[in-house]
Write a protein that holds these residues in place. Sequence first.
Motif, PDB file in Angstrom:
ATOM      1  N   VAL A  68       5.518  10.062 -15.577  1.00  0.00           N
ATOM      2  CA  VAL A  68       4.259  10.674 -15.500  1.00  0.00           C
ATOM      3  C   VAL A  68       3.361  10.043 -14.409  1.00  0.00           C
ATOM      4  CG1 VAL A  68       2.166  11.682 -16.548  1.00  0.00           C
ATOM      5  CG2 VAL A  68       4.507  11.745 -17.726  1.00  0.00           C
ATOM      6  N   GLY A  69       2.697  10.906 -13.620  1.00  0.00           N
ATOM      7  CA  GLY A  69       1.745  10.259 -12.538  1.00  0.00           C
ATOM      8  C   GLY A  69       2.362   9.581 -11.151  1.00  0.00           C
ATOM      9  N   SER A  70       1.641   8.983 -10.551  1.00  0.00           N
ATOM     10  CA  SER A  70       2.059   8.378  -9.375  1.00  0.00           C
ATOM     11  C   SER A  70       1.689   7.012  -9.349  1.00  0.00           C
ATOM     12  CB  SER A  70       1.446   9.320  -8.112  1.00  0.00           C
ATOM     13  OG  SER A  70      -0.051   9.167  -8.185  1.00  0.00           O
ATOM     14  N   ALA A  71       2.539   6.197  -8.394  1.00  0.00           N
ATOM     15  CA  ALA A  71       2.141   4.748  -8.227  1.00  0.00           C
ATOM     16  C   ALA A  71       2.895   4.263  -6.890  1.00  0.00           C
ATOM     17  CB  ALA A  71       2.977   3.948  -9.367  1.00  0.00           C
ATOM     18  N   VAL A  72       2.404   3.030  -6.480  1.00  0.00           N
ATOM     19  CA  VAL A  72       2.747   2.358  -5.547  1.00  0.00           C
ATOM     20  C   VAL A  72       3.564   0.967  -5.896  1.00  0.00           C
ATOM     21  CG1 VAL A  72       1.897   0.876  -3.238  1.00  0.00           C
ATOM     22  CG2 VAL A  72       0.944   2.923  -4.002  1.00  0.00           C
ATOM     23  N   LEU A  73       4.796   0.939  -5.489  1.00  0.00           N
ATOM     24  CA  LEU A  73       5.558  -0.178  -5.665  1.00  0.00           C
ATOM     25  C   LEU A  73       5.335  -1.116  -4.586  1.00  0.00           C
ATOM     26  CD1 LEU A  73       7.741  -2.250  -7.048  1.00  0.00           C
ATOM     27  CD2 LEU A  73       9.297  -0.617  -5.683  1.00  0.00           C
ATOM     28  N   ARG A  74       4.753  -2.393  -4.598  1.00  0.00           N
ATOM     29  CA  ARG A  74       4.833  -3.333  -3.500  1.00  0.00           C
ATOM     30  C   ARG A  74       5.616  -4.493  -3.650  1.00  0.00           C
ATOM     31  NH1 ARG A  74      -1.333  -4.349  -2.249  1.00  0.00           N
ATOM     32  NH2 ARG A  74      -1.126  -5.789  -4.142  1.00  0.00           N
ATOM     33  N   THR A  75       6.486  -4.655  -2.885  1.00  0.00           N
ATOM     34  CA  THR A  75       7.277  -6.025  -3.051  1.00  0.00           C
ATOM     35  C   THR A  75       6.891  -7.488  -2.613  1.00  0.00           C
ATOM     36  OG1 THR A  75       8.296  -5.530  -1.049  1.00  0.00           O
ATOM     37  CG2 THR A  75       9.428  -4.708  -2.686  1.00  0.00           C
ATOM     38  N   GLU A  76       7.512  -8.388  -2.673  1.00  0.00           N
ATOM     39  CA  GLU A  76       6.862  -9.723  -2.547  1.00  0.00           C
ATOM     40  C   GLU A  76       6.751  -9.939  -0.972  1.00  0.00           C
ATOM     41  OE1 GLU A  76       8.230 -14.324  -3.962  1.00  0.00           O
ATOM     42  OE2 GLU A  76       9.747 -12.873  -3.606  1.00  0.00           O
ATOM     43  N   ASP A  77       7.349  -9.277  -0.144  1.00  0.00           N
ATOM     44  CA  ASP A  77       7.112  -9.434   1.339  1.00  0.00           C
ATOM     45  C   ASP A  77       5.998  -8.337   1.955  1.00  0.00           C
ATOM     46  OD1 ASP A  77       8.402  -7.028   1.354  1.00  0.00           O
ATOM     47  OD2 ASP A  77      10.072  -7.608   2.320  1.00  0.00           O
ATOM     48  N   GLY A  78       5.439  -7.534   0.885  1.00  0.00           N
ATOM     49  CA  GLY A  78       4.316  -6.749   1.104  1.00  0.00           C
ATOM     50  C   GLY A  78       4.848  -5.178   1.643  1.00  0.00           C
ATOM     51  N   THR A  79       6.078  -4.918   1.683  1.00  0.00           N
ATOM     52  CA  THR A  79       6.523  -3.730   1.616  1.00  0.00           C
ATOM     53  C   THR A  79       5.955  -2.757   0.567  1.00  0.00           C
ATOM     54  OG1 THR A  79       8.545  -4.388   2.664  1.00  0.00           O
ATOM     55  CG2 THR A  79       8.686  -2.137   2.155  1.00  0.00           C
ATOM     56  N   VAL A  80       5.727  -1.470   1.055  1.00  0.00           N
ATOM     57  CA  VAL A  80       5.215  -0.509  -0.024  1.00  0.00           C
ATOM     58  C   VAL A  80       6.153   0.434  -0.217  1.00  0.00           C
ATOM     59  CG1 VAL A  80       3.123   1.022  -0.408  1.00  0.00           C
ATOM     60  CG2 VAL A  80       2.690  -1.360   0.329  1.00  0.00           C
ATOM     61  N   HIS A  81       6.470   1.067  -1.264  1.00  0.00           N
ATOM     62  CA  HIS A  81       7.051   2.259  -1.688  1.00  0.00           C
ATOM     63  C   HIS A  81       6.027   3.214  -2.589  1.00  0.00           C
ATOM     64  CE1 HIS A  81      10.850   0.215  -0.284  1.00  0.00           C
ATOM     65  NE2 HIS A  81      10.124  -0.845  -0.615  1.00  0.00           N
ATOM     66  N   GLU A  82       6.126   4.362  -2.012  1.00  0.00           N
ATOM     67  CA  GLU A  82       5.399   5.395  -2.781  1.00  0.00           C
ATOM     68  C   GLU A  82       6.243   6.212  -4.078  1.00  0.00           C
ATOM     69  OE1 GLU A  82       2.444   6.255  -2.320  1.00  0.00           O
ATOM     70  OE2 GLU A  82       1.910   5.229  -0.582  1.00  0.00           O
ATOM     71  N   LEU A  83       5.865   6.056  -5.232  1.00  0.00           N
ATOM     72  CA  LEU A  83       6.578   6.614  -6.412  1.00  0.00           C
ATOM     73  C   LEU A  83       5.793   7.812  -6.899  1.00  0.00           C
ATOM     74  CD1 LEU A  83       7.524   3.353  -8.238  1.00  0.00           C
ATOM     75  CD2 LEU A  83       8.716   4.499  -6.525  1.00  0.00           C
ATOM     76  N   SER A  84       6.568   8.731  -7.250  1.00  0.00           N
ATOM     77  CA  SER A  84       5.980  10.042  -7.937  1.00  0.00           C
ATOM     78  C   SER A  84       6.926  10.263  -9.080  1.00  0.00           C
ATOM     79  CB  SER A  84       6.088  11.266  -6.959  1.00  0.00           C
ATOM     80  OG  SER A  84       7.447  11.416  -6.514  1.00  0.00           O
ATOM     81  N   ALA A  85       6.270  11.025 -10.129  1.00  0.00           N
ATOM     82  CA  ALA A  85       6.884  11.356 -11.399  1.00  0.00           C
ATOM     83  C   ALA A  85       8.299  11.578 -11.177  1.00  0.00           C
ATOM     84  CB  ALA A  85       6.172  12.323 -12.142  1.00  0.00           C
ATOM     85  N   GLY A  86       9.448  11.033 -12.059  1.00  0.00           N
ATOM     86  CA  GLY A  86      10.714  11.318 -11.936  1.00  0.00           C
ATOM     87  C   GLY A  86      11.525  10.444 -11.193  1.00  0.00           C
ATOM     88  N   ASN A  87      10.872   9.633 -10.309  1.00  0.00           N
ATOM     89  CA  ASN A  87      11.596   8.501  -9.422  1.00  0.00           C
ATOM     90  C   ASN A  87      11.917   7.243 -10.488  1.00  0.00           C
ATOM     91  OD1 ASN A  87       9.241   8.481  -6.429  1.00  0.00           O
ATOM     92  ND2 ASN A  87      10.951   9.902  -6.992  1.00  0.00           N
ATOM     93  N   ALA A  88      12.896   6.752  -9.851  1.00  0.00           N
ATOM     94  CA  ALA A  88      13.431   5.593 -10.755  1.00  0.00           C
ATOM     95  C   ALA A  88      13.896   4.528  -9.779  1.00  0.00           C
ATOM     96  CB  ALA A  88      14.888   5.893 -11.434  1.00  0.00           C
ATOM     97  N   VAL A  89      13.580   3.109 -10.286  1.00  0.00           N
ATOM     98  CA  VAL A  89      13.723   1.968  -9.105  1.00  0.00           C
ATOM     99  C   VAL A  89      14.759   0.896  -9.656  1.00  0.00           C
ATOM    100  CG1 VAL A  89      12.731   0.345  -7.708  1.00  0.00           C
ATOM    101  CG2 VAL A  89      11.379   2.379  -7.949  1.00  0.00           C
ATOM    102  N   PHE A  90      16.025   0.700  -8.700  1.00  0.00           N
ATOM    103  CA  PHE A  90      16.592  -0.451  -9.415  1.00  0.00           C
ATOM    104  C   PHE A  90      16.459  -1.622  -8.391  1.00  0.00           C
ATOM    105  CE2 PHE A  90      20.732  -2.642  -9.690  1.00  0.00           C
ATOM    106  CZ  PHE A  90      20.751  -3.068 -11.153  1.00  0.00           C
TER     107      PHE A  90
END
Length: 340
Positions: A68-90
């Motif tokens: 549910v909802g939305s979020a930002v995934l920020r990795t150690e090197d500063g790269t940003v990935h936009e996440l929305s409901a239903g997204n999965a990350v491995f």
Amino acid sequence: MTERLQYLTETPDGGTAGQFALSSDLISELLTSMRLRGVQYRRVHVGPRFGLHFDAKPGRAYFHFLAVGSAVLRTEDGTVHELSAGNAVFMPHGESHQLLSGPDIPVRGIDSFDAAPLSNAVCDVDTCPSADPTPSAIFFNGFMEFDLGGMQGLSRLMPDVMLVDAGGKRYPGLLPILTSMKREVCSARVGFAGILARLAEVAAAMIVRGWIECGCDNTSGLVAALRDPRLACAILALHRHPGHHWTVAELAAECNVSRSVFADRFQTTIGVPPLRYATELRMLLAGQWLAQDTLPIQSVAQRLGYTSQAAFSRAFKRVTGRPPGAGRDTPRSRAAGEGD
């Protein structure tokens, strides 16, 4: 020959791309030795402003599912990935990262929040402030044991972040799994925690399979060898029969090429001679069988075709630098590891 691979891929005009594709049998062989097991999972409720930090887990993989909802995934090197409901990350390398509601949000370690146990491996974390009792986003995340066995070299070639929208061609069949996860996360029916853990393992395995089926993003080295008809059949034979002490001539015969052509091509593509690869593969499998499957050393030696336990122990120490009993995964060490 033990296996015939489907090598050529077709171009849109019906021709051939001059590129070799991995066969379904070879993909199955790669995935047979895969170990993917959740160590610790959390269902996390967050308010409109949140910043969660996840420490690095060397040798483990992270999995996140945003229900549910939305979020930002920020990795150690500063790269940003936009996440929305239903997204999965491995995240196969277990690198440190953050989940945030937006940029410039203060972060807090996920381990610092109080957690209510839901099952042996799943707990519930509620970070919602009292002023906003209804969560703005709900995650299901955790870290996993991830091991590709004899093909562990492939895991090192994987990208740091594998983001899934479930609608892409790479992941057919994943959408129903993620839809079921969302239903279990939100409904909290009896037994939902255990079901979520199993679904997460299936989803992660499907992500790995999709990456392999799509040619591992055309990475080089081992993947190039798996695409090469002069090498792929021999590699498949090595992985199917690690206890057979192969000769270079036998491996070349598997590929229907001369011994010299095979040996030169193998060395050039993979970077090590064929028999060294075979020995290192045996010791990699031995380490897995000893540490994770807790097989007796004598049984491992016999399975790998050694005439004595002493001969196997010498080979194992020569390749790994330690005796075969040094890295056993005891119940005590597993318990300690799960508290990382």
